[in-house]
Scaffold this motif. Sequence first.
Motif, PDB file in Angstrom:
ATOM      1  N   SER A   1     -20.447  -6.894 -19.908  1.00  0.00           N
ATOM      2  CA  SER A   1     -18.956  -6.072 -18.876  1.00  0.00           C
ATOM      3  C   SER A   1     -17.498  -6.201 -20.264  1.00  0.00           C
ATOM      4  CB  SER A   1     -18.752  -6.783 -17.999  1.00  0.00           C
ATOM      5  OG  SER A   1     -16.811  -6.920 -17.552  1.00  0.00           O
TER       6      SER A   1
ATOM      7  N   HIS B   1     -10.603   2.381 -17.595  1.00  0.00           N
ATOM      8  CA  HIS B   1     -11.592   1.017 -17.144  1.00  0.00           C
ATOM      9  C   HIS B   1     -11.909   1.813 -15.633  1.00  0.00           C
ATOM     10  CE1 HIS B   1     -13.577  -2.281 -15.931  1.00  0.00           C
ATOM     11  NE2 HIS B   1     -12.366  -1.870 -15.176  1.00  0.00           N
TER      12      HIS B   1
ATOM     13  N   LEU C   1     -13.273  -0.180 -12.222  1.00  0.00           N
ATOM     14  CA  LEU C   1     -14.222  -0.635 -11.315  1.00  0.00           C
ATOM     15  C   LEU C   1     -13.878  -0.501  -9.518  1.00  0.00           C
ATOM     16  CD1 LEU C   1     -15.831  -3.885 -11.415  1.00  0.00           C
ATOM     17  CD2 LEU C   1     -13.419  -4.683 -10.815  1.00  0.00           C
TER      18      LEU C   1
ATOM     19  N   ARG D   1     -12.871  -7.924 -12.251  1.00  0.00           N
ATOM     20  CA  ARG D   1     -13.973  -8.058 -13.240  1.00  0.00           C
ATOM     21  C   ARG D   1     -14.662  -8.953 -13.323  1.00  0.00           C
ATOM     22  NH1 ARG D   1     -14.914  -7.811 -18.340  1.00  0.00           N
ATOM     23  NH2 ARG D   1     -12.728  -9.122 -18.528  1.00  0.00           N
TER      24      ARG D   1
ATOM     25  N   GLN E   1     -18.949  -0.660 -12.955  1.00  0.00           N
ATOM     26  CA  GLN E   1     -17.798  -1.091 -14.249  1.00  0.00           C
ATOM     27  C   GLN E   1     -18.582  -0.052 -14.915  1.00  0.00           C
ATOM     28  OE1 GLN E   1     -17.438  -4.748 -16.186  1.00  0.00           O
ATOM     29  NE2 GLN E   1     -16.323  -3.674 -17.795  1.00  0.00           N
TER      30      GLN E   1
END
Length: 517
Positions: free
Chosen positions: A26, A54, A56, A69, A123
């Motif tokens: 990650s 990004h 999630l 995260r 993710q």
Amino acid sequence: MGTVGLPGVSFGGVSRRDGWSAIGRSTYQMGIECHEGIPEDKHRNGCRVSHVQHWLMLPEGVDPSIWMREVVWEAAGDIEKRKDAREGRFFDISWPRELPTDRIEGFVQVIYRGFVEMGLAVQVDWETSPAEDGLANDHIHGLISTRTLSSLGFAKKKWRALDSWFRTDVRHRVADLFSAIAEDCGIEVRFDPASNAAREDALPPEDRLPRRTVRDRAAPGAEIMLAQRERQRALRREHEQVMVEIEALERQAGDLQAEIDAQFEDMSVLTSWQAEGQGAKPLLVEVAMTAFMSAGIAVDERVAVEGVGVAFVVDGTVLIDAGDQILIEGRLQADPARAVHVLARRRGWRDLSLTDSDGMPIPVPPEPAPLLPSVSGMARKRSRIELMGKGNVLRAAREVVQTIRAADPESRGEMLAKVAAWGNRGLERLVAALVSYTAEPNDLSVGIILDMVDRALGQEDDLWRRHVLEQDLEAMTVPGTPLSRPFRPHPRFYDLYPVPPDDGARHAHAGGGEVLQ
């Protein structure tokens, strides 16, 4: 529409056995990697990797304010007990340069949202960095949990349906989605899901090197393996450049074909109802040229047009035998009109119909009578030097005319077919002129023959081509050459010259045949 391969699709496990962890992966996707335990920004090709966006994605009912995260992927690691456990799956995709980057967000939602609907945590990170050619290398990193996530945490059992998803048609799914985006953007490109190893026009994949070798050039054997991989990449870049040039040539060929098709639409069309069921293949060149020469029609030029047929130029008029129709550009009178009727008759057409370039029907001109040259006044005045040494040419021309006049249609066709197959365009035009000559062969003079040679050569006239043409004309009268009849010796030839016992080929003529004196 062009076809390109996928720029890069890779997937696999984030396994402790390989030194990976879910939280480490990650962090790597966020643009940070560790060297000897020290976190640093990622660099590729001497430049920092830029982290663009990004995502999630959590299943429904999971509070993102709690399950952030770091919390998600630390929990994914804590629930695994085995030393070689797989803490997650990665799914990385390189973004093709043919597509605009503003479509990446929609692509991420489509390709990765299905895992969230399974109840898995996902993710996704979009990064960009300069490639080796200096252009942007946009790519997507995906990290997927192997267990379903709820507000209470990860499930005790792994979600095995995830393994099944990655075992079937992953590349096809990505290629189909890329192709759909290209079509929606109006980009004429299709993506081939086949891997480099499976594609016929691609090179084998490059060697996969251990992570330690890639990161540490001082590792044993690293320098040699990295140099080998660099040679493979250089060869791949050269191959890609060649493929780009091939695609450019194919587009150019397509544009030229479109121009040709547009010009064909402006031509008149001759056809017949008898053409139905005969197939769309044009006549063989030798067959058409034999028919033209039998009618005494000189063809100035002939060109094979790929995908269409054969084009003949007769007295400035272009005739294209396209199989089920004859395309015409130019005035249809005299020899061009005769040539059209000769082609139609050779194809077995009787009831003809003619339309102009606008598609309107027009009358088919009747076949005119051949224009026979007259002897008187035909030959221009020539010097004694030009006439010197042309006796053999005159005798050959008279013999050819006499042979053609005396031969039956089948023998005449065989003789003219040999001329058409010989490949001397000047000889074809000269023989056509001799066929149309109706005077007695003995009335031909050297001046008349030389005038015929001048017209047969046209703008290609030079001493060498004139010599070759005259030699080919004389060869038509010498038995045993490719342009003449087979050599048949006198019946008493073998009395004077015995045949060797192992030579059975000569005995075929010993029983008789044409007597040559």
